[in-house]
Design a protein around this motif. Structure first.
Motif, PDB file in Angstrom:
ATOM      1  N   ASP A 431     -34.144  14.193   4.396  1.00 19.39           N
ATOM      2  CA  ASP A 431     -35.576  14.345   4.126  1.00 19.39           C
ATOM      3  C   ASP A 431     -36.301  13.008   4.231  1.00 19.39           C
ATOM      4  O   ASP A 431     -37.423  12.937   4.739  1.00 19.39           O
ATOM      5  N   ASP A 432     -35.662  11.933   3.758  1.00 19.84           N
ATOM      6  CA  ASP A 432     -36.251  10.592   3.906  1.00 19.84           C
ATOM      7  C   ASP A 432     -36.419  10.237   5.378  1.00 19.84           C
ATOM      8  O   ASP A 432     -37.461   9.715   5.792  1.00 19.84           O
ATOM      9  N   ILE A 433     -35.378  10.507   6.165  1.00 19.42           N
ATOM     10  CA  ILE A 433     -35.433  10.204   7.589  1.00 19.42           C
ATOM     11  C   ILE A 433     -36.533  11.010   8.269  1.00 19.42           C
ATOM     12  O   ILE A 433     -37.299  10.488   9.094  1.00 19.42           O
ATOM     13  N   LYS A 434     -36.651  12.271   7.919  1.00 18.29           N
ATOM     14  CA  LYS A 434     -37.689  13.118   8.519  1.00 18.29           C
ATOM     15  C   LYS A 434     -39.082  12.613   8.147  1.00 18.29           C
ATOM     16  O   LYS A 434     -40.004  12.614   8.976  1.00 18.29           O
ATOM     17  N   ARG A 435     -39.239  12.172   6.892  1.00 23.77           N
ATOM     18  CA  ARG A 435     -40.539  11.655   6.468  1.00 23.77           C
ATOM     19  C   ARG A 435     -40.901  10.389   7.257  1.00 23.77           C
ATOM     20  O   ARG A 435     -42.026  10.245   7.746  1.00 23.77           O
ATOM     21  N   VAL A 436     -39.935   9.490   7.402  1.00 28.31           N
ATOM     22  CA  VAL A 436     -40.190   8.253   8.142  1.00 28.31           C
ATOM     23  C   VAL A 436     -40.412   8.550   9.623  1.00 28.31           C
ATOM     24  O   VAL A 436     -41.300   7.964  10.259  1.00 28.31           O
ATOM     25  N   ALA A 437     -39.625   9.437  10.177  1.00 24.67           N
ATOM     26  CA  ALA A 437     -39.796   9.805  11.581  1.00 24.67           C
ATOM     27  C   ALA A 437     -41.190  10.366  11.819  1.00 24.67           C
ATOM     28  O   ALA A 437     -41.824  10.077  12.860  1.00 24.67           O
ATOM     29  N   ALA A 438     -41.686  11.155  10.882  1.00 31.79           N
ATOM     30  CA  ALA A 438     -43.039  11.691  11.026  1.00 31.79           C
ATOM     31  C   ALA A 438     -44.075  10.581  11.014  1.00 31.79           C
ATOM     32  O   ALA A 438     -45.085  10.650  11.750  1.00 31.79           O
ATOM     33  N   ARG A 439     -43.851   9.546  10.218  1.00 35.05           N
ATOM     34  CA  ARG A 439     -44.773   8.412  10.210  1.00 35.05           C
ATOM     35  C   ARG A 439     -44.745   7.674  11.548  1.00 35.05           C
ATOM     36  O   ARG A 439     -45.779   7.347  12.107  1.00 35.05           O
ATOM     37  N   PHE A 440     -43.551   7.405  12.056  1.00 35.97           N
ATOM     38  CA  PHE A 440     -43.439   6.758  13.361  1.00 35.97           C
ATOM     39  C   PHE A 440     -44.057   7.636  14.452  1.00 35.97           C
ATOM     40  O   PHE A 440     -44.633   7.133  15.414  1.00 35.97           O
ATOM     41  N   ASN A 441     -43.923   8.929  14.288  1.00 39.64           N
ATOM     42  CA  ASN A 441     -44.378   9.862  15.316  1.00 39.64           C
ATOM     43  C   ASN A 441     -45.893  10.008  15.357  1.00 39.64           C
ATOM     44  O   ASN A 441     -46.431  10.648  16.259  1.00 39.64           O
ATOM     45  N   GLN A 442     -46.589   9.417  14.392  1.00 40.80           N
ATOM     46  CA  GLN A 442     -48.043   9.396  14.452  1.00 40.80           C
ATOM     47  C   GLN A 442     -48.534   8.566  15.634  1.00 40.80           C
ATOM     48  O   GLN A 442     -49.622   8.810  16.165  1.00 40.80           O
ATOM     49  N   ASN A 443     -47.739   7.579  16.025  1.00 42.71           N
ATOM     50  CA  ASN A 443     -48.029   6.801  17.233  1.00 42.71           C
ATOM     51  C   ASN A 443     -46.708   6.319  17.811  1.00 42.71           C
ATOM     52  O   ASN A 443     -46.296   5.185  17.587  1.00 42.71           O
ATOM     53  N   PRO A 444     -46.010   7.186  18.570  1.00 43.98           N
ATOM     54  CA  PRO A 444     -44.677   6.843  19.066  1.00 43.98           C
ATOM     55  C   PRO A 444     -44.688   6.067  20.380  1.00 43.98           C
ATOM     56  O   PRO A 444     -43.618   5.769  20.920  1.00 43.98           O
ATOM     57  N   ALA A 445     -45.870   5.755  20.888  1.00 42.10           N
ATOM     58  CA  ALA A 445     -45.945   5.112  22.203  1.00 42.10           C
ATOM     59  C   ALA A 445     -45.325   3.718  22.157  1.00 42.10           C
ATOM     60  O   ALA A 445     -45.454   2.985  21.171  1.00 42.10           O
ATOM     61  N   LEU A 446     -44.665   3.349  23.246  1.00 47.03           N
ATOM     62  CA  LEU A 446     -44.019   2.044  23.377  1.00 47.03           C
ATOM     63  C   LEU A 446     -44.650   1.253  24.505  1.00 47.03           C
ATOM     64  O   LEU A 446     -44.991   1.813  25.556  1.00 47.03           O
ATOM     65  N   LEU A 447     -44.791  -0.031  24.287  1.00 49.18           N
ATOM     66  CA  LEU A 447     -45.202  -0.959  25.335  1.00 49.18           C
ATOM     67  C   LEU A 447     -43.954  -1.581  25.942  1.00 49.18           C
ATOM     68  O   LEU A 447     -43.089  -2.086  25.207  1.00 49.18           O
ATOM     69  N   PHE A 448     -43.844  -1.537  27.268  1.00 46.57           N
ATOM     70  CA  PHE A 448     -42.720  -2.143  27.985  1.00 46.57           C
ATOM     71  C   PHE A 448     -43.192  -3.374  28.750  1.00 46.57           C
ATOM     72  O   PHE A 448     -44.242  -3.345  29.407  1.00 46.57           O
ATOM     73  N   SER A 449     -42.418  -4.437  28.665  1.00 44.47           N
ATOM     74  CA  SER A 449     -42.648  -5.643  29.458  1.00 44.47           C
ATOM     75  C   SER A 449     -41.435  -5.855  30.338  1.00 44.47           C
ATOM     76  O   SER A 449     -40.301  -5.927  29.847  1.00 44.47           O
ATOM     77  N   LEU A 450     -41.657  -5.927  31.660  1.00 42.45           N
ATOM     78  CA  LEU A 450     -40.551  -6.033  32.623  1.00 42.45           C
ATOM     79  C   LEU A 450     -40.726  -7.273  33.485  1.00 42.45           C
ATOM     80  O   LEU A 450     -41.842  -7.596  33.915  1.00 42.45           O
ATOM     81  N   VAL A 451     -39.612  -7.950  33.735  1.00 45.76           N
ATOM     82  CA  VAL A 451     -39.592  -9.093  34.636  1.00 45.76           C
ATOM     83  C   VAL A 451     -38.437  -8.913  35.606  1.00 45.76           C
ATOM     84  O   VAL A 451     -37.285  -8.728  35.196  1.00 45.76           O
TER      85      VAL A 451
END
Length: 463
Positions: A431-451
């Motif tokens: 339940d703790d993991i699900k609660r935290v995952a829901a918080r992260f999932n409010q903005n799950p987008a990732l920025l990638f930097s490639l070289v």
């Protein structure tokens, strides 16, 4: 990211430890880390809060098994305090603190260190300027006096400034061809435009030549103070001796630092890629998004969640999907990066140029799947078991012990944190993991930097 994030931080120059942690001390700390603790059994009474006559606080683990003393210090502030037009001031100042102080020029200062086998060094990261001291206990008075001179009376002589400056510039030139470093720098610049975190800790080829002795002296005068100082000491020194020594080392510093306020910030550019072309056979990439700050009540569940994502070298989901199933990379990782003014989750990998786009797709998909579906009970229990069992490895050298005590102070976790940390990890539920995952999932987008030369991904304009 360029510059070490608090929590995984440590310092940039390599350091030779004088000896491993004494076996008695290591056994005590491993017992603390691994065993269930009751109030009567708690062994963190070995961690003593020492207050000097002048009011300076340090945490001490007094151990006489070997005649050694290790000291770790941190002045909070760091490279985030650099002038906006001169990144690299904190880094250059830190590199010069042991290059002459008081009535000792650089050669004389270094001779004093060598004569007594004292090791002293300083480094800057985004949120702090740190120092480390290692000495035989018989030489502790001389070692503490050299620490005093370094922080309270650095010289910044012309010869030393120019010599260290040229070394910094040579390092910066080498990094122009280091794809992993460039990916990290580009990530920070895109994520934090017009913010101190977007500027390189080590400065640039343009900024470092402009840093003057006045800039260095001003930085030290504003940033090195008793009020923003944290201290950890491990080894053969009693509280009775350490207390007065703290005043001798740091009593001459100003009471309060004159820090420029740094605003809290959220990373920008999430969901996009920044690409810099470099003629190398592999594409190095750094990715990241929004995490949790260290004082967030959900940080420990988030820490466990990240371990399942990319915190384990062999059992994480990213390792399984990116390396084991598809052979896209040799290694892939993620970690929480709670800076003072930004909460991040960061990661990285390197892959063949023609498989970079595929790697991005897999990383994004696996991150989103974990946040949406969550882990199994077995996966969670395996993660907690590993994190609890491996905690003792953070204390397997005297340097690590002192570093951990310092970090616990910086994070304001309490002097009993070593007692309770494994209990906190063990108490994490699905339940703790699900609660935290829901918080992260409010903005799950990732920025990638490639070289590199990633196939199908056009270079970013200006990159």
């Amino acid at each position: 990211m360029s510059g070490t994030a608090r929590g995984s931080r440590c310092l940039t120059r390599p350091f030779r430890s004088l000896a491993a942690t004494p076996l008695a001390l290591l056994a005590t700390l491993m017992t603390i880390a691994l065993a269930p603790v009751s109030p009567a059994q708690s062994e963190t009474t070995r961690i003593q809060r020492v207050i000097s006559p002048g009011g300076i606080e340090a945490w001490l683990v007094h151990d006489t098994t070997l005649p050694l003393v290790a000291v770790e210090i941190a002045f909070l502030g760091g490279a985030a305090q650099d002038p906006a037009d001169k990144p690299g001031v904190a880094n250059l100042a830190a590199s010069l603190l042991d290059e002459g102080a008081g009535d000792l020029d650089s050669r004389a200062f270094q001779d004093k260190l060598a004569e007594k086998a004292i090791e002293l060094r300083f480094d800057a990261s985004r949120d702090m300027l740190g120092g480390s001291l290692r000495t035989l206990s018989e030489n502790v008075d001389e070692a503490f006096d050299l620490m005093r001179l370094a922080v309270a009376a650095p010289r910044f002589d012309d010869e030393a400034v120019e010599r260290i400056r040229q070394g910094q510039l040579a390092m910066l030139r080498r990094r122009l061809n280091d794809p992993s470093t460039l990916a990290s720098l580009n990530w920070s610049a895109r994520a934090f435009p017009n913010h101190p975190y977007g500027r390189p800790v080590n400065g640039t080829l343009e900024s470092v030549p402009t840093i003057s002795q006045g800039d260095l002296k001003d930085f030290v005068a504003r940033n090195l103070a008793r009020g923003n100082l944290k201290i950890a000491v491990v080894g053969d020194i009693t509280p009775e001796k350490l207390g007065p020594a703290l005043d001798k080392m740091f009593g001459a510093l100003p009471a309060k630092a004159q820090l420029t306020p740094v605003p809290d910030v959220t990373p920008q550019g999430l969901g996009s890629e920044v690409v810099q072309e470099l003629a190398v056979p592999q594409t190095s990439m750094v990715f990241g998004g929004i995490g949790l700050k260290r004082d967030d009540p959900d940080f420990i569940p988030a820490f466990v969640l990240n371990h399942m994502l990319g915190g384990s070298a062999f059992s994480s989901r990213l390792f399984r999907e990116v390396r084991e199933k598809r052979g896209l990379a040799y290694s892939v990782y993620s970690h929480l990066a709670p800076l003072d003014h930004a909460a991040l989750i960061l990661g990285g990998t390197a892959t063949k140029n023609d498989r970079a786009a595929e790697s991005i797709e897999i990383i994004r998909a696996e991150y989103n799947r974990l946040l949406t579906e969550g882990p199994s009970e077995e996966e969670l229990e395996d993660a907690k078991s590993y994190l609890i069992g491996s905690f003792a490895l953070r204390f397997d050298s005297s340097a690590k012990v002192a570093s951990q005590l310092l970090q616990i102070q910086i994070d304001n976790l309490g002097i009993d944190y070593i007692d309770v940390r494994n209990q906190l990890v063990g108490a994490v539920t699905l339940d703790d993991i699900k609660r935290v995952a829901a918080r992260f999932n409010q903005n799950p987008a990732l920025l990638f930097s490639l070289v590199g030369k990633p196939a199908g991904l056009a270079p970013t304009k200006g990159g």
